[in-house]
Design an enzyme around this catalytic site. Structure first.
Site, short mmCIF file in Angstrom:
data_model
loop_
_atom_site.label_atom_id
_atom_site.label_comp_id
_atom_site.label_asym_id
_atom_site.label_seq_id
_atom_site.Cartn_x
_atom_site.Cartn_y
_atom_site.Cartn_z
N ASN A 14 0.87 -1.19 0.00
CA ASN A 14 0.00 0.00 0.00
C ASN A 14 0.90 1.23 0.00
O ASN A 14 1.51 1.55 1.02
CB ASN A 14 -0.89 -0.03 1.25
CG ASN A 14 -1.70 1.25 1.39
OD1 ASN A 14 -1.83 2.04 0.45
ND2 ASN A 14 -2.25 1.45 2.58
N LYS A 16 0.03 4.21 -0.21
CA LYS A 16 -0.66 5.38 0.40
C LYS A 16 -0.51 6.60 -0.52
O LYS A 16 -0.49 6.45 -1.73
CB LYS A 16 -0.14 5.65 1.81
CG LYS A 16 -0.18 4.42 2.70
CD LYS A 16 -0.08 4.76 4.16
CE LYS A 16 0.07 3.48 4.97
NZ LYS A 16 -0.21 3.66 6.37
N HIS A 104 -9.69 0.76 4.60
CA HIS A 104 -8.43 0.92 5.34
C HIS A 104 -8.71 1.80 6.56
O HIS A 104 -9.55 2.71 6.51
CB HIS A 104 -7.39 1.57 4.42
CG HIS A 104 -6.02 1.59 5.02
ND1 HIS A 104 -5.63 2.52 5.97
CD2 HIS A 104 -4.95 0.77 4.84
CE1 HIS A 104 -4.38 2.27 6.33
NE2 HIS A 104 -3.94 1.21 5.66
N GLU A 106 -7.29 4.25 7.75
CA GLU A 106 -7.19 5.70 7.49
C GLU A 106 -8.46 6.21 6.82
O GLU A 106 -8.89 7.34 7.07
CB GLU A 106 -5.93 5.98 6.64
CG GLU A 106 -4.67 5.79 7.49
CD GLU A 106 -3.42 5.35 6.72
OE1 GLU A 106 -3.38 5.49 5.48
OE2 GLU A 106 -2.49 4.84 7.38
N GLU A 176 -5.71 -5.50 10.26
CA GLU A 176 -4.75 -4.43 10.51
C GLU A 176 -5.10 -3.72 11.82
O GLU A 176 -5.91 -2.78 11.83
CB GLU A 176 -4.77 -3.41 9.37
CG GLU A 176 -4.35 -3.97 8.04
CD GLU A 176 -3.67 -2.89 7.20
OE1 GLU A 176 -2.50 -3.09 6.85
OE2 GLU A 176 -4.30 -1.86 6.91
N GLY A 182 1.96 1.85 10.95
CA GLY A 182 2.89 2.97 10.89
C GLY A 182 3.56 3.30 12.22
O GLY A 182 4.15 4.36 12.37
N SER A 222 3.12 -2.47 10.42
CA SER A 222 4.56 -2.49 10.70
C SER A 222 5.23 -3.81 10.28
O SER A 222 6.10 -4.33 10.99
CB SER A 222 4.81 -2.17 12.18
OG SER A 222 4.32 -0.86 12.48
#
Ligand code: PEP
Length: 264
Positions: A14, A16, A104, A106, A176, A182, A222
């Site tokens: 991904n 992003k 996702h 986010e 996730e 991250g 991560s």
């Protein structure tokens, strides 16, 4: 316990909102130069560039025979219409996009996507002949008060309910945990396995054993070349969704190789 080899692991990058289309061309070429046939003999690989890069990356992957599937990071619920700024799943399919990330964290946290919106997007992706990678995961607060399993069940349940029973096995779910994305703090293999098993159980209750045994469940958060092999060795972890480390072609290829070692 899954039958060994029954589900082919999927390693997804991904990107992003990183890499403009020129940088993306370079990154796709770099992957093509590094990946050997043995790297993709037992593992599927996808990259998910920003929308503005997709046509450029498609040209590199197809023109140079790079053994990587094209992915997107999101799409609209509708195929066409007066939806200024949205990206049509039908148009993504025309660009030979194979996998679309949906929900996702986010998107859920920063753009207010609810389980209902995510479910409608899962349905839109399937309707257009692509594979949804439905992202689910609990926040640290939910985990600390013991609500992780419940949160995963409601996210997965909403997505599965939007899909005809016969299509559930073709879904990809990405577990996730929000606290691992991250942060450099990946879940342990034990925690990832426990959560992926809960997800498979949820699919089994909703859509039966054939669906549960077929659905691929990735771990994301991560992921690095160093932790991939142990994660993918878990019986219910069928690959990884990689953010930061996927921007470095060398690291991403090492992750693909680690996933291959886990299934050999
Ligand atoms: C992600 O973006 O889905 C992700 C898992 O990011 P990272 O690997 O950087 O934690």
């Amino acid at each position: 316990m899954n039958a060994p080899g029954a589900r082919r692991p999927l390693v997804s990058g991904n990107w992003k909102m990183h890499l403009d289309h020129l940088e993306a061309i370079h990154a796709a070429r770099d992957l093509g130069l590094r990946l050997q046939p043995a790297d993709v003999a037992a593992v599927d690989v996808s990259v998910h560039p920003p929308f503005t890069d997709i046509r450029s990356v498609q040209s590199v992957l197809e023109g140079e025979g790079v053994p990587v599937a094209l992915g997107a990071q999101n799409c609209a619920i509708e195929d066409a219409g007066a939806f200024t700024g949205e990206v049509s799943p039908t148009m993504l399919a025309r660009l030979h996009v194979e996998y679309v990330l949906v929900g996702h964290s986010e998107r859920r946290q920063l753009f207010g996507e609810t389980d209902e919106v995510v479910a409608a997007k899962v349905s839109a992706v399937l309707r257009n002949g692509m594979t949804p990678v439905c992202c689910v995961g609990e926040t640290i607060d939910e985990r600390e008060v013991g609500l992780a399993q419940e949160r995963l069940a409601s996210q997965v349940g909403a997505a599965v309910a939007a899909v005809p029973r016969a299509s559930v096995a073709s879904l990809v779910v990405a577990y996730e945990p929000v606290w691992a994305i991250g942060t450099g703090q990946a879940a342990t293999a034990g925690d990832a396995q426990e959560a992926c098993a809960w997800i498979r159980d949820t699919v089994r209750s909703a859509a039966g054993s054939e669906a549960a045994d077929g659905v691929r469940i990735q771990y994301g958060g991560s992921v690095t070349p160093d932790n991939t092999e142990e994660l993918v060795r878990c019986p219910d972890v069928d690959g990884v969704l990689v953010g930061g480390a996927s921007l470095d072609a060398a690291a991403f290829v090492e992750i693909v190789r680690a996933a291959t070692r886990a299934v050999r």
